[in-house]
Design a protein around this motif. Sequence first.
Motif, short mmCIF file in Angstrom:
data_model
loop_
_atom_site.label_atom_id
_atom_site.label_comp_id
_atom_site.label_asym_id
_atom_site.label_seq_id
_atom_site.Cartn_x
_atom_site.Cartn_y
_atom_site.Cartn_z
N ASP A 1 0.83 -1.21 0.00
CA ASP A 1 0.00 0.00 0.00
C ASP A 1 0.86 1.26 0.00
O ASP A 1 0.59 2.22 -0.73
N LEU A 2 1.91 1.25 0.83
CA LEU A 2 2.82 2.40 0.90
C LEU A 2 3.54 2.63 -0.44
O LEU A 2 3.64 3.76 -0.92
N LEU A 3 4.04 1.56 -1.01
CA LEU A 3 4.75 1.66 -2.28
C LEU A 3 3.85 2.20 -3.38
O LEU A 3 4.24 3.07 -4.16
N ALA A 4 2.63 1.70 -3.43
CA ALA A 4 1.68 2.14 -4.45
C ALA A 4 1.31 3.60 -4.26
O ALA A 4 1.24 4.38 -5.23
N ALA A 5 1.06 4.02 -3.01
CA ALA A 5 0.67 5.39 -2.73
C ALA A 5 1.80 6.36 -3.05
O ALA A 5 1.60 7.42 -3.65
N ALA A 6 3.04 5.99 -2.67
CA ALA A 6 4.19 6.85 -2.94
C ALA A 6 4.45 6.94 -4.44
O ALA A 6 4.76 8.03 -4.96
N ALA A 7 4.34 5.83 -5.12
CA ALA A 7 4.56 5.82 -6.57
C ALA A 7 3.55 6.72 -7.27
O ALA A 7 3.90 7.44 -8.21
N ALA A 8 2.30 6.68 -6.81
CA ALA A 8 1.27 7.52 -7.42
C ALA A 8 1.60 8.99 -7.24
O ALA A 8 1.44 9.80 -8.16
N ARG A 9 2.09 9.36 -6.06
CA ARG A 9 2.48 10.74 -5.81
C ARG A 9 3.63 11.17 -6.72
O ARG A 9 3.72 12.33 -7.12
N LEU A 10 4.53 10.24 -7.00
CA LEU A 10 5.69 10.54 -7.83
C LEU A 10 5.40 10.45 -9.32
O LEU A 10 6.23 10.82 -10.15
N GLY A 11 4.23 9.90 -9.67
CA GLY A 11 3.88 9.76 -11.07
C GLY A 11 4.63 8.66 -11.78
O GLY A 11 4.91 8.76 -12.98
N ILE A 12 4.97 7.59 -11.04
CA ILE A 12 5.69 6.46 -11.62
C ILE A 12 4.95 5.17 -11.24
O ILE A 12 4.02 5.19 -10.44
N THR A 13 5.41 4.06 -11.79
CA THR A 13 4.79 2.79 -11.47
C THR A 13 5.30 2.27 -10.13
O THR A 13 6.44 2.56 -9.73
N PRO A 14 4.49 1.48 -9.41
CA PRO A 14 5.00 0.85 -8.18
C PRO A 14 6.25 0.02 -8.43
O PRO A 14 7.14 -0.03 -7.57
N ALA A 15 6.36 -0.61 -9.60
CA ALA A 15 7.54 -1.42 -9.91
C ALA A 15 8.80 -0.56 -9.96
O ALA A 15 9.86 -0.95 -9.48
N THR A 16 8.68 0.63 -10.54
CA THR A 16 9.83 1.53 -10.62
C THR A 16 10.24 2.00 -9.23
O THR A 16 11.44 2.02 -8.89
N PHE A 17 9.26 2.36 -8.42
CA PHE A 17 9.57 2.82 -7.06
C PHE A 17 10.20 1.70 -6.24
O PHE A 17 11.20 1.89 -5.55
N THR A 18 9.63 0.52 -6.34
CA THR A 18 10.15 -0.63 -5.59
C THR A 18 11.58 -0.95 -6.00
O THR A 18 12.44 -1.22 -5.16
N HIS A 19 11.86 -0.90 -7.30
CA HIS A 19 13.20 -1.20 -7.79
C HIS A 19 14.21 -0.19 -7.26
O HIS A 19 15.30 -0.57 -6.81
N ALA A 20 13.86 1.10 -7.28
CA ALA A 20 14.77 2.13 -6.79
C ALA A 20 15.05 1.95 -5.30
O ALA A 20 16.20 2.06 -4.85
N VAL A 21 14.01 1.67 -4.54
CA VAL A 21 14.16 1.46 -3.10
C VAL A 21 15.00 0.23 -2.81
O VAL A 21 15.90 0.25 -1.96
N TRP A 22 14.73 -0.85 -3.52
CA TRP A 22 15.47 -2.11 -3.30
C TRP A 22 16.96 -1.92 -3.61
O TRP A 22 17.82 -2.36 -2.84
#
Length: 219
Positions: free
Chosen positions: A185-206
């Motif tokens: 839920d956090l990853l999806a919400a943050a990704a939406a704020r950033l205008g990117i996909t959850p997969a992109t946000f997760t990859h950067a964080v990982w």
Amino acid sequence: MSTAHVRALLDHVATELPRESWPHWTEGWPHEIEAGLLDAAFSARATYGTPTTGVRAVITRWRDHRAAPLDDLTALAAHADEPEVLLAVLNNRQRVPGNYTTKAEAVASAARSLTELSCTTSADLRDDEAQRNGLVAVPGFGGATWECFTMQLGVRTAGSHQLVCDFLGEALDLETPPSAAEAEDLLAAAAARLGITPATFTHAVWRYQRAQRRVAGAR
């Protein structure tokens, strides 16, 4: 998790891995198993670089050579017995940790091992013991190589998921890392704020958390 948690997470990301300087704001290599394997090998103990340097330059050279979608490991496996052509194409003679062979040779060997297990395309990749063992049996490759390889293809292992949850726990100063559902839920919400996909946000964080663990382990 609340809106305040999402804001705090975004503030932490802006400080620690800003998009203008962190090179890993991509989805990895979805549907390109050859690129994922090259990334996992050549990013080990190396500077990731820009689209024209480092790891991505290696992948670009292979892409130009192949002139085809990079989703068939048989193309890399074909160089397992005579890797000199692959070394010339990739124009990179870095060696694997332990100095056993070049990374190019290790990639070709791993590709052959995986194809022998009927893992040829990204659709065939699974986080199962046989495939993992096939890759980590290559001298110089290990569990971290497997984690990186699978992450590039969007296959989440328990280890990669734990790294992401640990990052979220540290970013939000939580006593315990969030649950799997809370993390998603956090990853999806943050990704939406950033205008990117959850997969992109997760990859950067990982990638960030993985790098931090390596630094801590070297101390």
